[in-house]
Design an enzyme around this catalytic site. Structure first.
Site, PDB file in Angstrom:
ATOM      1  N   PRO A 105       0.833  -1.209   0.000  1.00 31.89           N
ATOM      2  CA  PRO A 105       0.000   0.000   0.000  1.00 31.89           C
ATOM      3  C   PRO A 105       0.862   1.251   0.000  1.00 31.89           C
ATOM      4  O   PRO A 105       1.836   1.341   0.739  1.00 31.89           O
ATOM      5  CB  PRO A 105      -0.790  -0.112   1.306  1.00 31.89           C
ATOM      6  CG  PRO A 105      -0.709  -1.543   1.694  1.00 31.89           C
ATOM      7  CD  PRO A 105       0.609  -2.028   1.183  1.00 31.89           C
ATOM      8  N   MET A 106       0.489   2.212  -0.849  1.00 33.52           N
ATOM      9  CA  MET A 106       1.160   3.509  -0.873  1.00 33.52           C
ATOM     10  C   MET A 106       0.110   4.593  -0.974  1.00 33.52           C
ATOM     11  O   MET A 106      -0.773   4.536  -1.846  1.00 33.52           O
ATOM     12  CB  MET A 106       2.143   3.592  -2.043  1.00 33.52           C
ATOM     13  CG  MET A 106       3.370   2.705  -1.886  1.00 33.52           C
ATOM     14  SD  MET A 106       4.487   2.783  -3.310  1.00 33.52           S
ATOM     15  CE  MET A 106       3.588   1.729  -4.471  1.00 33.52           C
ATOM     16  N   ALA A 107       0.198   5.561  -0.072  1.00 36.05           N
ATOM     17  CA  ALA A 107      -0.801   6.622   0.000  1.00 36.05           C
ATOM     18  C   ALA A 107      -0.865   7.389  -1.315  1.00 36.05           C
ATOM     19  O   ALA A 107       0.150   7.820  -1.857  1.00 36.05           O
ATOM     20  CB  ALA A 107      -0.459   7.572   1.139  1.00 36.05           C
ATOM     21  N   GLN A 112      -5.689  -2.723   3.797  1.00 37.96           N
ATOM     22  CA  GLN A 112      -4.722  -2.549   4.890  1.00 37.96           C
ATOM     23  C   GLN A 112      -5.233  -1.539   5.913  1.00 37.96           C
ATOM     24  O   GLN A 112      -5.685  -0.452   5.559  1.00 37.96           O
ATOM     25  CB  GLN A 112      -3.356  -2.086   4.391  1.00 37.96           C
ATOM     26  CG  GLN A 112      -2.318  -2.111   5.517  1.00 37.96           C
ATOM     27  CD  GLN A 112      -0.968  -1.588   5.110  1.00 37.96           C
ATOM     28  OE1 GLN A 112      -0.808  -0.401   4.900  1.00 37.96           O
ATOM     29  NE2 GLN A 112       0.015  -2.481   5.010  1.00 37.96           N
ATOM     30  N   CYS A 151       5.032   2.295   9.190  1.00 36.58           N
ATOM     31  CA  CYS A 151       5.143   3.683   8.739  1.00 36.58           C
ATOM     32  C   CYS A 151       6.154   4.442   9.594  1.00 36.58           C
ATOM     33  O   CYS A 151       6.030   4.487  10.821  1.00 36.58           O
ATOM     34  CB  CYS A 151       3.785   4.366   8.809  1.00 36.58           C
ATOM     35  SG  CYS A 151       3.821   6.083   8.219  1.00 36.58           S
ATOM     36  N   LYS A 171       2.475  -6.260   8.787  1.00 37.21           N
ATOM     37  CA  LYS A 171       3.711  -5.742   8.211  1.00 37.21           C
ATOM     38  C   LYS A 171       4.401  -4.825   9.212  1.00 37.21           C
ATOM     39  O   LYS A 171       3.749  -4.014   9.868  1.00 37.21           O
ATOM     40  CB  LYS A 171       3.418  -4.974   6.917  1.00 37.21           C
ATOM     41  CG  LYS A 171       4.671  -4.452   6.221  1.00 37.21           C
ATOM     42  CD  LYS A 171       4.317  -3.663   4.976  1.00 37.21           C
ATOM     43  CE  LYS A 171       5.595  -3.104   4.331  1.00 37.21           C
ATOM     44  NZ  LYS A 171       5.294  -2.243   3.165  1.00 37.21           N
ATOM     45  N   HIS A 226       9.661  -5.006   6.195  1.00 32.97           N
ATOM     46  CA  HIS A 226      10.448  -4.016   5.448  1.00 32.97           C
ATOM     47  C   HIS A 226      11.796  -3.947   6.146  1.00 32.97           C
ATOM     48  O   HIS A 226      11.878  -3.527   7.294  1.00 32.97           O
ATOM     49  CB  HIS A 226       9.758  -2.652   5.456  1.00 32.97           C
ATOM     50  CG  HIS A 226      10.496  -1.628   4.635  1.00 32.97           C
ATOM     51  ND1 HIS A 226       9.900  -0.484   4.184  1.00 32.97           N
ATOM     52  CD2 HIS A 226      11.773  -1.576   4.179  1.00 32.97           C
ATOM     53  CE1 HIS A 226      10.776   0.231   3.499  1.00 32.97           C
ATOM     54  NE2 HIS A 226      11.925  -0.425   3.480  1.00 32.97           N
ATOM     55  N   ASP A 280      13.841  -2.696  -1.584  1.00 30.40           N
ATOM     56  CA  ASP A 280      14.782  -2.698  -2.703  1.00 30.40           C
ATOM     57  C   ASP A 280      14.477  -3.759  -3.747  1.00 30.40           C
ATOM     58  O   ASP A 280      15.394  -4.378  -4.318  1.00 30.40           O
ATOM     59  CB  ASP A 280      16.231  -2.845  -2.202  1.00 30.40           C
ATOM     60  CG  ASP A 280      16.663  -1.686  -1.321  1.00 30.40           C
ATOM     61  OD1 ASP A 280      15.946  -0.671  -1.295  1.00 30.40           O
ATOM     62  OD2 ASP A 280      17.713  -1.805  -0.665  1.00 30.40           O
ATOM     63  N   ARG A 320       7.991   1.099  -3.833  1.00 28.91           N
ATOM     64  CA  ARG A 320       8.483   2.159  -4.712  1.00 28.91           C
ATOM     65  C   ARG A 320       8.940   1.660  -6.083  1.00 28.91           C
ATOM     66  O   ARG A 320       8.929   2.420  -7.052  1.00 28.91           O
ATOM     67  CB  ARG A 320       9.640   2.887  -4.015  1.00 28.91           C
ATOM     68  CG  ARG A 320       9.246   3.639  -2.763  1.00 28.91           C
ATOM     69  CD  ARG A 320      10.477   4.167  -2.027  1.00 28.91           C
ATOM     70  NE  ARG A 320      11.370   3.089  -1.619  1.00 28.91           N
ATOM     71  CZ  ARG A 320      12.699   3.178  -1.589  1.00 28.91           C
ATOM     72  NH1 ARG A 320      13.287   4.297  -1.961  1.00 28.91           N
ATOM     73  NH2 ARG A 320      13.424   2.155  -1.184  1.00 28.91           N
TER      74      ARG A 320
END
Length: 383
Positions: A22-24, A83, A114, A156, A186, A220, A243
């Protein structure tokens, strides 16, 4: 190339061990639909797990209008993955029950990774696993709320707050013990944010520590080779991609193909990238309306065109696009035969610099404290 076994997360069987993080403002229904369409077209099927933008448990329970809009899924989207950002066992339970009773999703993930200061300074995100008893109560609440259903709960988190305060091994053990169906790491601390290099060795340590549920690795993954290398070197059961897919929604087709032992599709030429950009904008307009949808598209432009020859005037005009018709006209100025450039490879998106993690006063004094951090659940969904 060797085909890997399907990934099982509770009741879910995924043909590809790849998860969209998930990415805002990124992983809304438009982007997820686009990724799925491209994976189907280029790899022959949609096999992975695509997670929606993070939503705040309390905002969901209170039916915040923006939050409810963020939980939109496509008519054929399956499995539907949602999420939750949460700090309070009570709201966790209520949000998970709401998801169950209203059939809002097929999978619940919870974010404890986060590193944003506005989140950690209130005890949320990557700060919360340090309070191991509270963390366990939150995971247990979500699992209890979904008991008797086919909805798995996953968790996560990061390596820890900083190098002196690792939390991932405890978090993995607690989540496993409380009934989580999988955990994802992460492989950076909150202090690192998105800088430097992810420490994949810690994914391997977590995999050795958590033995009865899948362990996923994050950090990565920018190419199909990265995903295969992570899984081989750490023994993890799947990869989570954030990303690396910015401006590259076709990455999932490449990952799926590579990890399923199939030839990796050739990267798109500029003409195909332009078509993908237009399709992305169409889907954003369907979700937000043309005014907001085209403005949401603007932030994606530089990611899509990274490394490609496109003059500064054209890039500037695209970054100010106001309609689908204008976007289509501007995209027609690109040379469709330009091959995908080597300069487009590698890290992308925010990286920033490491820094001290902002925490509530006295946060590190008692890791067994179960008090719910005040005000940490009032943030807007999305991060």
């Amino acid at each position: 190339m060797t085909s890997r076994a399907p990934l099982h997360i509770g009741s879910l069987e995924l043909g590809s061990p790849v998860v969209l993080a998930p990415m805002a403002g990124i992983t809304n229904v438009a982007f997820r639909t686009l990724c799925r369409e491209i994976e189907t077209a280029r790899a022959g099927s949609t096999a992975g797990l695509y997670v929606c933008e993070m939503v705040t448990a309390r905002a969901l329970v209170e039916r915040n209008e923006a939050t409810m809009h963020m939980t939109t899924f496509g008519p054929t989207e399956t499995p539907r993955s949602l999420q939750l950002y949460t700090v309070d066992p009570r709201y966790t339970y209520e949000a998970a029950r709401m998801i169950v009773e209203e059939d809002l999703a097929d999978h619940i993930d919870m974010n404890f990774g986060c590193p944003v200061p506005k989140v950690t300074r209130k005890g949320g995100g990557a700060a919360l696993p340090y309070k191991r008893n509270l963390f366990g109560q939150i995971v247990a609440a979500a699992v209890r709320a979904t008991e008797g259903t086919s909805i798995p709960v996953t968790v996560k988190f990061r390596i820890g707050i900083d190098a002196d305060h690792p939390t991932h091994l405890d978090a993995g053990r607690i989540a496993e013990g409380e009934g989580a169906a999988a955990v994802a790491l992460h492989a950076r601390t909150a202090a690192q944010r998105y800088s430097g290099v992810a420490d994949w060795d810690e994914i391997a340590r977590l995999k050795q520590h958590v033995t009865t549920i899948p362990v996923l690795g994050n950090g990565d993954i920018f190419a199909a080779e990265d995903a295969e290398r992570m899984m081989t070197s750490t023994g993890c059961d799947g990869v989570v991609v954030g990303r690396g897919c910015l401006g590259r929604p076709w990455l999932f087709a490449e990952l799926s193909s590579r990890l399923n032992g199939k030839p990796v599709p050739e990267p798109p030429r500029l003409g195909e990238v332009a078509e993908i950009m237009h399709r992305h904008a169409e889907l954003l307009v369907d979700h937000h309306g043309e005014h907001k949808g085209t403005r949401e598209m603007r932030k994606h432009i530089a990611w899509y065109l990274r490394g490609f020859p496109a003059g500064s005037d054209l890039r500037s005009a695209l970054a100010l696009v106001e309609s689908l018709a204008q976007l289509k006209s501007l995209l027609s100025e690109l040379d469709p035969e330009v091959p995908y450039p080597a300069a487009a490879e590698g890290p992308r998106g925010r990286q920033g610099s490491p820094g001290k993690v902002m925490l509530p006063d006295g946060w590190l004094e008692d890791p067994d404290d179960c008090a719910v951090p005040q005000g940490a659940d009032l943030m807007h969904s999305g991060g």
